[in-house]
Structures are given as structure tokens and as C-alpha cells.
Design a protein around this motif. Structure first.
Motif, mmCIF file in Angstrom:
data_model
loop_
_atom_site.group_PDB
_atom_site.id
_atom_site.type_symbol
_atom_site.label_atom_id
_atom_site.label_comp_id
_atom_site.label_asym_id
_atom_site.label_seq_id
_atom_site.Cartn_x
_atom_site.Cartn_y
_atom_site.Cartn_z
ATOM 1 N N ILE A 60 46.172 29.829 39.795
ATOM 2 C CA ILE A 60 46.655 30.529 38.603
ATOM 3 C C ILE A 60 46.644 29.664 37.345
ATOM 4 O O ILE A 60 47.167 30.076 36.301
ATOM 5 C CB ILE A 60 48.073 31.095 38.810
ATOM 6 C CG1 ILE A 60 49.110 29.964 38.929
ATOM 7 C CG2 ILE A 60 48.123 32.040 39.991
ATOM 8 C CD1 ILE A 60 50.530 30.421 38.697
ATOM 9 N N ASP A 62 44.410 29.079 35.260
ATOM 10 C CA ASP A 62 43.715 29.685 34.128
ATOM 11 C C ASP A 62 44.545 30.758 33.429
ATOM 12 O O ASP A 62 44.181 31.229 32.348
ATOM 13 C CB ASP A 62 42.380 30.276 34.579
ATOM 14 C CG ASP A 62 42.529 31.335 35.668
ATOM 15 O OD1 ASP A 62 43.647 31.468 36.222
ATOM 16 O OD2 ASP A 62 41.546 32.026 35.970
ATOM 17 N N ARG A 63 45.672 31.140 34.015
ATOM 18 C CA ARG A 63 46.550 32.113 33.366
ATOM 19 C C ARG A 63 47.539 31.453 32.413
ATOM 20 O O ARG A 63 48.248 32.135 31.675
ATOM 21 C CB ARG A 63 47.349 32.896 34.414
ATOM 22 C CG ARG A 63 46.508 33.579 35.486
ATOM 23 C CD ARG A 63 47.383 34.440 36.387
ATOM 24 N NE ARG A 63 46.670 34.871 37.579
ATOM 25 C CZ ARG A 63 47.169 35.722 38.487
ATOM 26 N NH1 ARG A 63 48.388 36.211 38.318
ATOM 27 N NH2 ARG A 63 46.463 36.055 39.547
ATOM 28 N N ILE A 64 47.596 30.116 32.456
ATOM 29 C CA ILE A 64 48.606 29.372 31.695
ATOM 30 C C ILE A 64 47.910 28.595 30.581
ATOM 31 O O ILE A 64 47.053 27.756 30.863
ATOM 32 C CB ILE A 64 49.369 28.411 32.625
ATOM 33 C CG1 ILE A 64 50.016 29.200 33.767
ATOM 34 C CG2 ILE A 64 50.427 27.635 31.836
ATOM 35 C CD1 ILE A 64 50.558 28.328 34.877
ATOM 36 N N ILE A 119 54.353 35.167 34.566
ATOM 37 C CA ILE A 119 53.076 34.811 35.192
ATOM 38 C C ILE A 119 53.293 34.461 36.659
ATOM 39 O O ILE A 119 52.555 34.910 37.551
ATOM 40 C CB ILE A 119 52.429 33.639 34.435
ATOM 41 C CG1 ILE A 119 52.070 34.053 33.005
ATOM 42 C CG2 ILE A 119 51.187 33.133 35.173
ATOM 43 C CD1 ILE A 119 51.579 32.903 32.131
ATOM 44 N N GLU A 122 54.333 37.670 38.684
ATOM 45 C CA GLU A 122 53.209 38.557 38.955
ATOM 46 C C GLU A 122 52.299 37.971 40.034
ATOM 47 O O GLU A 122 51.844 38.687 40.937
ATOM 48 C CB GLU A 122 52.422 38.800 37.667
ATOM 49 C CG GLU A 122 51.219 39.710 37.851
ATOM 50 C CD GLU A 122 50.426 39.900 36.565
ATOM 51 O OE1 GLU A 122 49.444 40.666 36.598
ATOM 52 O OE2 GLU A 122 50.781 39.281 35.545
ATOM 53 N N ALA A 123 52.028 36.680 39.950
ATOM 54 C CA ALA A 123 51.147 36.048 40.934
ATOM 55 C C ALA A 123 51.753 36.091 42.329
ATOM 56 O O ALA A 123 51.052 36.346 43.318
ATOM 57 C CB ALA A 123 50.868 34.608 40.523
ATOM 58 N N GLU A 126 51.450 39.592 43.693
ATOM 59 C CA GLU A 126 50.071 39.868 44.105
ATOM 60 C C GLU A 126 49.786 39.332 45.497
ATOM 61 O O GLU A 126 48.985 39.904 46.254
ATOM 62 C CB GLU A 126 49.096 39.249 43.100
ATOM 63 C CG GLU A 126 49.073 39.930 41.750
ATOM 64 C CD GLU A 126 48.261 39.136 40.724
ATOM 65 O OE1 GLU A 126 47.720 38.064 41.100
ATOM 66 O OE2 GLU A 126 48.164 39.578 39.571
#
Length: 521
Positions: A60, A62-64, A119, A122-123, A126
């Protein structure tokens, strides 16, 4: 009665990180938090390279939003933000402020806690985590077989019980779990209670162009601390516990800004400055993490939230191995062995720095300071899950000095795998990995539940000397790395091939089944 493998108490940064790391490892879990979302006051700001390495491992990063390479957190003493900037001050006196870009594939992240938490949430969802917000734990009990927690939904629904194999208490500095377990804390203790005001002032962001993010306000009759969340929000921290009227808050913000800039007050905060380390990080099947284990004030080293996230990373893989039967429960004892000394190291380093030394008085004796690379990338862990991390070694040193020392984070080296550029750190995260350039290790490694990575065949280092140099082994030696990226054992040459099975069984607390089942390549 409901069941789960792991029950996580607390849905802030550390609880969410623990849930994410466990869910990524395929562990069934339930997280409960009495709140319905993130706090209006974002609190933590700034996450270190090590934290981002953990998030990179679970996919994750790349989400930050990442900081620019070579960015450093800078502080200045000023009369006001828009007034005279008196001098820039160092976090570690006499040491470089920035960390070396060559020792990590990641940069830090300048993101507010209330933006990072969604973030992580949500991760984790998922990946199958069961998150129950607006639910509080009323009580719990444990025995040799598990933990039974009584939960209460805060919307008036009936209370119910849930059974877990293990429980992680990430319920904050005032941890009710820690109190129920009767675990005391040591350290400098309570220092004072402070107040703060969060406000929105996008116009003030123009004063960030020079790269300074933290400002110690010093006026003859007004002292405070001003910093930014980088998104138009700023926080002004006072040095007292006095409640201020709305007009007094507005006047204080105006004085700190030093110019009549438009702003909007969002909320106020009240927090306790203290240094407390739990005397034990575990009791039976319950583990403390984050502020429940170590309460530390805000620092430019990010010793609070980042230390807690590192707790969760350390614990998650151990719970996975024990729950899947590949390691004995003895592996879980190494959580306290490894993480509590790290909590103490960061406690000592925090209060030995000028920022806090003046608050502690005679109750604390400062210790020599480690530089930023040592504290971020070079902390040493000692436990039965590491071989040769002896007491004579320092608590921290730079990765270059360590050169793959067992008990330290495996070195980052830019390598190639099947034509793809990557970091050596990308090889680790799931299971045990053996790195070597000599095929003599193959037959023994293939008979064990270890992933064998052949240097020069499976991966390519920059040159022939790079692997021995960075990992501290001979050309025919090997390095055994744990699932959390910590070097567990190393051998200088092929003469130690026969020692690999015993070394693995020892550091992994391996069960007989796991020791006998190879995974090959």
C-alpha cells in the motif's frame, strides 16, 4: 459465542496497522474501537522510512504520498511565523538532520494521522479484516486456551462475547487493558499537561517554501510551538494547561502567525506530556502495542506512532507462525524481549535531547545520542529468535557499521530480479529467506521451510563484492533473514552449511512439522 484468531482493541494507527499486517498474512481478526472514525484533532504527523517499508511490503505504499528524496524535518526558533526567524535548531545536536537516502528504498511520508488512518482501514478491510467501530470492550478474561472479551455496541445493541486465541491491546496511553492486567509502567513519568488549538490557515503555507515545518515561538511574554499538517491546517501548542476563551485562542494564533492572516479555528486539544514504558509488553495471550506499551511525547524522530507501528510489524508474523502451527508459542515471548528494549531506547533518546531535557529535571540522567540513521535503521534486537546479537554490541548503529549483523534490519541494496529493479528488502516479508552466492547451501536449504535466493542466479547485485560487503559474510557465506526483515543468523562460509538446520529451528522456534517440511526454491 463468536470466535476469531486475533482480537485487536483500538482502531487508531497501531490497531489499524496490526489489523492490516495480520490480514495480509491471512489471519482471521476482529478489530473493535469505541470511536466511529478518526479524531478531529489529527495528532501524529510524519511517518518514517521504516514505517513506509512495512507499508511497502504489504502493497500500500503507493497510496501514501511520499516526501521528496533527501527531505528533512527542520525546526526554527522565531518571534512569529511571519516575523523574525532567529535560528534553525537541530534535532540531534552535532548530527545531520536528514537520513541517508542510500539505506532505504522509501522516503518518509508527511501525512496527517486522520488522512493515513482511512487508508489503513480500507486496505485492511480489502484483505478481509472484520472492523467493528462504535464498539467498546467492557471486560475480558483469559486462560490457557484463549481470551474471552465482552463487547458493547455504543448504539444500544445488546452486549455480546467473543473468543480469540490472542488479543492485541492498542488502546492508548491510558490503556484499560494494561490496567486490568496489572502491568505497571516505568520511566520519567508524568511531566505536565499541555493544550493546543488546531486551525485552518492556507495563507500561512506560503511560509513553508524554505523547508522549515516546525516553529518555536519566542516572544517576551508569549511562548508556544507552531507546526503544520501540510494541508492548510496548523496546530499551536501552549506550554500550560490553561483553558482559553475563543477570543484568547484567536489572539494567540494571531500572535504566533505575526500577521493578520485569515484563519478558522477547528478544534482544541489537551494532552499529557509523559514518558512511560510498560514493565511488560505481554501477559498470557494479551499483548500491548503502541501507546499502551510506551507513552512518548511528540518528537522529530517520530518515536511515538512509528514505534507502535513497528511493534505491530514485529508481532504480526509471530502470531501467524504460532497460529498456523509452524512455530511454538515460545516465539511469542520474543515480542517482549525485542520490543521493550526498543521502547526504552527511544524513551532515553527522547529525553536526552534538548527538546525535553529541560522538562525532566533531576529525575533523568541524559545518555549519549545516536544519530538519525542509527535510530531509524540500526536498532539492535536481542532475543532467542536471533543468534549472535550479544550484550557487548551497542543498542544502535548505522546500517553501514552493522553490515548485516544478526538482530538488525537486513541491508537495503538495489538489485535486479528477472530484469526488474528492486530492493533486497522486497525479498523479505512472508517467510524465512536464505541469501547466498554458493550452491553448496542448496541441498540443506531445500530441505527446510526456507526460501533460498541465489545471488548471481535468482538476483543480481551491483557487483561481486556487494553481497559480502553489505551482509557481512564471505563470498561463500549466507544470511538467514526473518519474515520481518531482521537478520536472524549468518555464516561466513560454507563450513557452516551443516549448522543451518539447527540455526533455523532455534530462531524460528520451529515445530517438528515445520522443521521437516522444505519449501525448496
Amino acid at each position: 459465542m463468536q470466535r476469531t484468531s486475533v482480537l485487536v482493541i483500538g482502531g487508531s494507527l497501531v490497531g489499524l496497522s496490526a489489523s492490516l499486517f495480520l490480514a495480509w498474512r491471512g489471519i482471521d481478526l476482529v478489530l473493535v474501537d469505541k470511536h466511529h472514525g478518526s479524531s478531529a484533532h489529527p495528532r501524529a504527523m510524519g511517518f518514517t522510512e521504516t514505517t513506509l517499508e512495512h507499508f511497502r511490503a504489504v502493497g500500500i505504499a503507493d497510496r501514501i504520498p511520499a516526501e521528496p528524496a533527501n527531505a528533512r524535518l527542520r525546526r526554527a526558533k522565531v518571534t512569529s511565523l511571519c516575523g523574525e526567524w532567529i535560528e534553525e535548531t537541530d534535532w540531534t545536536p552535532g548530527k545531520p538532520t536528514q537520513r541517508s537516502a542510500e539505506v532505504s528504498p522509501c522516503t518518509g511520508a508527511a501525512i496527517a494521522q486522520d488522512k493515513l488512518e482511512p487508508i489503513l482501514r480500507e486496505a485492511a478491510l480489502e484483505l478481509g479484516a472484520d472492523m467493528r467501530l462504535g464498539v467498546e470492550m467492557v471486560s475480558f478474561r483469559q486462560d490457557e486456551s484463549g481470551v474471552v472479551a465482552r463487547l458493547r455496541p455504543r448504539d444500544g445493541q445488546p452486549e455480546y462475547e467473543i473468543v480469540a486465541d490472542y488479543m492485541i491491546a492498542a488502546d492508548g496511553a491510558g490503556s484499560a487493558t494494561r490496567a486490568t492486567l496489572g502491568i505497571a509502567c516505568s520511566g520519567v513519568g508524568y511531566l505536565r499537561t499541555l493544550r493546543s488549538v488546531l486551525f485552518r490557515c492556507p495563507a500561512a503555507d506560503a511560509w513553508l517554501d524554505q523547508g522549515i515545518r516546525q516553529f518555536a515561538i519566542e516572544q517576551p511574554d508569549f511562548r508556544a510551538f507552531l507546526t503544520t499538517y501540510g494541508d492548510g491546517r496548523w496546530v499551536l501548542m501552549f506550554e500550560d494547561d490553561r483553558e482559553r476563551s475563543a477570543q484568547e485562542l484567536e489572539d494567540a494564533v494571531t500572535r504566533a502567525l505575526g500577521r493578520d492572516l485569515p484563519f478558522e479555528i477547528i478544534t482544541t486539544g489537551r494532552w499529557e506530556m509523559a514518558g512511560r514504558i510498560a514493565d511488560s509488553y505481554a501477559s498470557g495471550r494479551v499483548f500491548l502495542a503502541g501507546d499502551a506499551a510506551h507513552q512518548l511525547p511528540p518528537t522529530r524522530g517520530g518515536f511515538g506512532a512509528n514505534t507502535g507501528i513497528d511493534d505491530a510489524w514485529n508481532l504480526a508474523w509471530k502470531l501467524e507462525r504460532v497460529l498456523t502451527g509452524t512455530s511454538s508459542p515460545a516465539l511469542l515471548a520474543t515480542y517482549d524481549e525485542e520490543r521493550r528494549p526498543i521502547g526504552w531506547l527511544r524513551h532515553q533518546q527522547t529525553f536526552s535531547r534538548p527538546d525535553y531535557a529541560s522538562w525532566t529535571g533531576d529525575r533523568f540522567i541524559p545518555e549519549p545520542l545516536f544519530d538519525n540513521d542509527a535510530m531509524e535503521f540500526g536498532q539492535l534486537v536481542r532475543s532467542s529468535a536471533v543468534i549472535s546479537a550479544t550484550d557487548e554490541l551497542p543498542a544502535a548503529a548505522s546500517p553501514v557499521q552493522w553490515a548485516g549483523q544478526p538482530g538488525t534490519r537486513a541491508p537495503h541494496v538495489a538489485i535486479q530480479r528477472r530484469g526488474q529493479a528492486m530492493s533486497t528488502l522486497d525479498l523479505f516479508g512472508r517467510g524465512y529467506v536464505l541469501l547466498t552466492a554458493d550452491p553448496a547451501w542448496r541441498s540443506v536449504a531445500d530441505a527446510l521451510p526456507i526460501e533460498l535466493v541465489m545471488v548471481g542466479e535468482d538476483v543480481t547485485f551491483p557487483d561481486a563484492e556487494s553481497f559480502p560487503k553489505h551482509f557481512g559474510v564471505g563470498p561463500a557465506g549466507a544470511s538467514l533473514v526473518r519474515p520481518d526483515g531482521i537478520v536472524a543468523w549468518r555464516a561466513s562460509d560454507v563450513a557452516d552449511v551443516a549448522a543451518l538446520p539447527d540455526a533455523f529451528a532455534r530462531v524460528a522456534c520451529a515445530t517438528r512439522r515445520d522443521s521437516a517440511q522444505g519449501v525448496g526454491r
